[in-house]
Design a protein around this motif. Sequence first.
Motif, PDB file in Angstrom:
ATOM      1  N   PRO A   3      12.660  34.200 -18.681  1.00  0.00           N
ATOM      2  CA  PRO A   3      13.428  35.365 -18.839  1.00  0.00           C
ATOM      3  C   PRO A   3      12.491  36.393 -19.627  1.00  0.00           C
ATOM      4  O   PRO A   3      11.465  35.858 -20.621  1.00  0.00           O
ATOM      5  CB  PRO A   3      14.675  34.959 -19.905  1.00  0.00           C
ATOM      6  N   THR A   4      12.895  37.506 -19.798  1.00  0.00           N
ATOM      7  CA  THR A   4      12.398  38.747 -20.530  1.00  0.00           C
ATOM      8  C   THR A   4      13.156  39.325 -21.358  1.00  0.00           C
ATOM      9  O   THR A   4      14.327  39.681 -20.931  1.00  0.00           O
ATOM     10  CB  THR A   4      11.546  39.758 -19.992  1.00  0.00           C
ATOM     11  N   ILE A   5      12.784  39.321 -22.791  1.00  0.00           N
ATOM     12  CA  ILE A   5      13.802  40.118 -23.857  1.00  0.00           C
ATOM     13  C   ILE A   5      13.191  41.450 -24.329  1.00  0.00           C
ATOM     14  O   ILE A   5      11.805  41.419 -24.028  1.00  0.00           O
ATOM     15  CB  ILE A   5      14.019  39.156 -25.021  1.00  0.00           C
ATOM     16  N   THR A   6      13.979  42.120 -24.735  1.00  0.00           N
ATOM     17  CA  THR A   6      13.406  43.693 -25.257  1.00  0.00           C
ATOM     18  C   THR A   6      13.407  43.302 -26.917  1.00  0.00           C
ATOM     19  O   THR A   6      14.211  42.709 -27.411  1.00  0.00           O
ATOM     20  CB  THR A   6      13.863  44.799 -24.885  1.00  0.00           C
ATOM     21  N   ALA A   7      12.482  43.879 -27.625  1.00  0.00           N
ATOM     22  CA  ALA A   7      12.410  44.163 -28.860  1.00  0.00           C
ATOM     23  C   ALA A   7      11.806  45.243 -29.690  1.00  0.00           C
ATOM     24  O   ALA A   7      11.180  45.917 -28.783  1.00  0.00           O
ATOM     25  CB  ALA A   7      11.644  42.671 -29.542  1.00  0.00           C
ATOM     26  N   PHE A   8      11.750  45.581 -30.902  1.00  0.00           N
ATOM     27  CA  PHE A   8      11.346  46.712 -31.297  1.00  0.00           C
ATOM     28  C   PHE A   8       9.946  46.547 -31.363  1.00  0.00           C
ATOM     29  O   PHE A   8       9.322  45.409 -31.788  1.00  0.00           O
ATOM     30  CB  PHE A   8      11.644  46.835 -32.805  1.00  0.00           C
ATOM     31  N   ALA A   9       8.836  47.488 -30.924  1.00  0.00           N
ATOM     32  CA  ALA A   9       7.618  47.714 -30.971  1.00  0.00           C
ATOM     33  C   ALA A   9       7.229  47.612 -32.500  1.00  0.00           C
ATOM     34  O   ALA A   9       6.332  47.121 -33.005  1.00  0.00           O
ATOM     35  CB  ALA A   9       6.891  48.608 -30.373  1.00  0.00           C
ATOM     36  N   LEU A  10       8.115  48.309 -33.395  1.00  0.00           N
ATOM     37  CA  LEU A  10       7.511  48.245 -34.929  1.00  0.00           C
ATOM     38  C   LEU A  10       9.069  48.538 -35.277  1.00  0.00           C
ATOM     39  O   LEU A  10       9.771  49.242 -35.791  1.00  0.00           O
ATOM     40  CB  LEU A  10       7.007  49.909 -35.072  1.00  0.00           C
ATOM     41  N   PRO A  12      12.113  48.267 -38.065  1.00  0.00           N
ATOM     42  CA  PRO A  12      11.942  49.006 -39.469  1.00  0.00           C
ATOM     43  C   PRO A  12      12.175  47.795 -40.471  1.00  0.00           C
ATOM     44  O   PRO A  12      11.862  48.148 -41.993  1.00  0.00           O
ATOM     45  CB  PRO A  12      13.423  49.664 -39.595  1.00  0.00           C
ATOM     46  N   ASP A  13      12.426  46.576 -40.306  1.00  0.00           N
ATOM     47  CA  ASP A  13      12.391  45.420 -41.283  1.00  0.00           C
ATOM     48  C   ASP A  13      11.001  44.833 -41.492  1.00  0.00           C
ATOM     49  O   ASP A  13      10.975  43.671 -42.212  1.00  0.00           O
ATOM     50  CB  ASP A  13      13.419  44.376 -40.991  1.00  0.00           C
ATOM     51  N   ARG A  14       9.973  45.607 -40.956  1.00  0.00           N
ATOM     52  CA  ARG A  14       8.839  44.925 -41.068  1.00  0.00           C
ATOM     53  C   ARG A  14       8.470  43.396 -40.417  1.00  0.00           C
ATOM     54  O   ARG A  14       7.830  42.825 -41.089  1.00  0.00           O
ATOM     55  CB  ARG A  14       8.166  45.225 -42.395  1.00  0.00           C
ATOM     56  N   GLY A  15       9.217  43.214 -39.775  1.00  0.00           N
ATOM     57  CA  GLY A  15       9.226  41.783 -38.833  1.00  0.00           C
ATOM     58  C   GLY A  15       9.669  40.590 -39.668  1.00  0.00           C
ATOM     59  O   GLY A  15       9.452  39.518 -39.550  1.00  0.00           O
ATOM     60  N   ARG A  16      10.702  41.047 -40.428  1.00  0.00           N
ATOM     61  CA  ARG A  16      11.202  39.894 -41.460  1.00  0.00           C
ATOM     62  C   ARG A  16      12.591  39.198 -40.800  1.00  0.00           C
ATOM     63  O   ARG A  16      13.337  38.689 -41.587  1.00  0.00           O
ATOM     64  CB  ARG A  16      11.763  40.625 -42.661  1.00  0.00           C
ATOM     65  N   ASP A  21      16.700  40.766 -31.956  1.00  0.00           N
ATOM     66  CA  ASP A  21      16.048  39.906 -31.055  1.00  0.00           C
ATOM     67  C   ASP A  21      15.850  38.444 -31.834  1.00  0.00           C
ATOM     68  O   ASP A  21      15.714  37.491 -30.880  1.00  0.00           O
ATOM     69  CB  ASP A  21      14.887  40.457 -30.769  1.00  0.00           C
ATOM     70  N   MET A  22      15.950  38.469 -33.055  1.00  0.00           N
ATOM     71  CA  MET A  22      15.597  37.086 -33.673  1.00  0.00           C
ATOM     72  C   MET A  22      16.713  35.999 -33.327  1.00  0.00           C
ATOM     73  O   MET A  22      16.317  34.975 -33.049  1.00  0.00           O
ATOM     74  CB  MET A  22      15.717  37.342 -35.260  1.00  0.00           C
ATOM     75  N   ARG A  23      17.886  36.395 -33.049  1.00  0.00           N
ATOM     76  CA  ARG A  23      18.954  35.558 -32.581  1.00  0.00           C
ATOM     77  C   ARG A  23      18.616  35.078 -31.388  1.00  0.00           C
ATOM     78  O   ARG A  23      18.699  33.746 -30.932  1.00  0.00           O
ATOM     79  CB  ARG A  23      20.342  36.183 -32.474  1.00  0.00           C
ATOM     80  N   ASP A 204       8.086  33.484 -36.924  1.00  0.00           N
ATOM     81  CA  ASP A 204       6.886  33.719 -36.835  1.00  0.00           C
ATOM     82  C   ASP A 204       6.464  34.694 -35.436  1.00  0.00           C
ATOM     83  O   ASP A 204       5.587  35.577 -35.862  1.00  0.00           O
ATOM     84  CB  ASP A 204       6.165  32.671 -36.616  1.00  0.00           C
ATOM     85  N   ALA A 205       7.357  34.562 -34.493  1.00  0.00           N
ATOM     86  CA  ALA A 205       6.879  35.449 -33.233  1.00  0.00           C
ATOM     87  C   ALA A 205       7.384  36.771 -33.564  1.00  0.00           C
ATOM     88  O   ALA A 205       6.699  37.827 -33.160  1.00  0.00           O
ATOM     89  CB  ALA A 205       7.555  34.753 -32.139  1.00  0.00           C
ATOM     90  N   GLN A 206       8.540  37.006 -34.100  1.00  0.00           N
ATOM     91  CA  GLN A 206       8.822  38.176 -34.366  1.00  0.00           C
ATOM     92  C   GLN A 206       7.931  38.998 -35.518  1.00  0.00           C
ATOM     93  O   GLN A 206       7.462  40.280 -35.300  1.00  0.00           O
ATOM     94  CB  GLN A 206      10.315  38.400 -35.006  1.00  0.00           C
ATOM     95  N   LEU A 207       7.587  38.343 -36.368  1.00  0.00           N
ATOM     96  CA  LEU A 207       6.619  38.751 -37.490  1.00  0.00           C
ATOM     97  C   LEU A 207       5.233  39.098 -36.979  1.00  0.00           C
ATOM     98  O   LEU A 207       4.761  40.304 -37.409  1.00  0.00           O
ATOM     99  CB  LEU A 207       6.320  37.579 -38.741  1.00  0.00           C
ATOM    100  N   ALA A 208       4.804  38.381 -35.984  1.00  0.00           N
ATOM    101  CA  ALA A 208       3.373  38.475 -35.438  1.00  0.00           C
ATOM    102  C   ALA A 208       3.608  39.802 -34.741  1.00  0.00           C
ATOM    103  O   ALA A 208       2.535  40.569 -34.574  1.00  0.00           O
ATOM    104  CB  ALA A 208       3.219  37.341 -34.394  1.00  0.00           C
ATOM    105  N   VAL A 209       4.804  40.367 -34.024  1.00  0.00           N
ATOM    106  CA  VAL A 209       4.695  41.532 -33.456  1.00  0.00           C
ATOM    107  C   VAL A 209       4.492  42.643 -34.491  1.00  0.00           C
ATOM    108  O   VAL A 209       3.449  43.397 -34.145  1.00  0.00           O
ATOM    109  CB  VAL A 209       6.079  41.772 -32.911  1.00  0.00           C
ATOM    110  N   PHE A 210       5.130  42.557 -35.534  1.00  0.00           N
ATOM    111  CA  PHE A 210       4.959  43.725 -36.581  1.00  0.00           C
ATOM    112  C   PHE A 210       3.469  43.863 -37.189  1.00  0.00           C
ATOM    113  O   PHE A 210       2.843  44.815 -37.390  1.00  0.00           O
ATOM    114  CB  PHE A 210       6.047  43.507 -37.827  1.00  0.00           C
TER     115      PHE A 210
END
Length: 216
Positions: A3-10, A12-16, A21-23, A204-210
């Motif tokens: 599957p493909t999900i969408t997430a913020f490219a940047l 606002p929480d700086r990937g914290r 999308d974290m859920r 970690d995956a979310q943080l890596a994007v930011f």
Amino acid sequence: MSPTITAFALSPDRGRGLARDMRVRWALEEVGQPYNVRLLSFREMKEPAHRTLHPFGQIPTYEDGDLALFETGAIVFHIADRHAGLLPDDATARARAMTWMFAALNTVEPPILAREAAILTERDKSWYQERLPILDDRVHARLRDLSGWLGDADWLDGGFSAGDLMMVEVLIRLKSSDMLDAYPNLSAYVARAEARPAFKRAFDAQLAVFTAASSG
Ligand code: GTB
């Protein structure tokens, strides 16, 4: 196909780990389902192409073959329903776990979001200092009851489930305040969930994007 999900490219929480999308990432990690991520700018989120997936122009979305979903409750439920690991097999226990998902989204999250929104957007209003304690009280009322229910248990209703995943995701939004400190069992509950390997991989995956976006 994953599957493909969408997430913020940047984010606002700086990937914290606060963007929703974290859920979905966490649920996918818990069940061991690999996934792709399509990153979107705020402008792209509001364009017609994304609105065919999400009527409100938000993230996250979830696409798997012909199926497109929005709303984290629906997405996490779909993942939990299709894979082992997030909902018990026993019908009664499964219904209880789903009840906790709804409780997280419909009963615990709304007062937390109302408080957050006031802090973000109403600070300059003459009535802000009077309103904030009222909003705090509404959050504490939920936390008190939730803490009473959880007691000494590790999870809300038996083993870890999608209900815990959603509840922890909601409670995490309070970490920038001291509100959870008054409920040691809830703080420990959140810490227990954050220690799960699947949570860590998702975070970690979310943080890596930011990190990649801000260094590139
Ligand atoms: N009810 C929907 C769901 O659960 O899927 C809500 C989805 C939602 O609020 N998405 C947000 C969004 O797309 C991102 S997560 N907002 C853009 C818009 O509405 O135009 C909410 C979020 C954003 C930022 C932080 N932060 O910076 O800390 C935390 C949470």
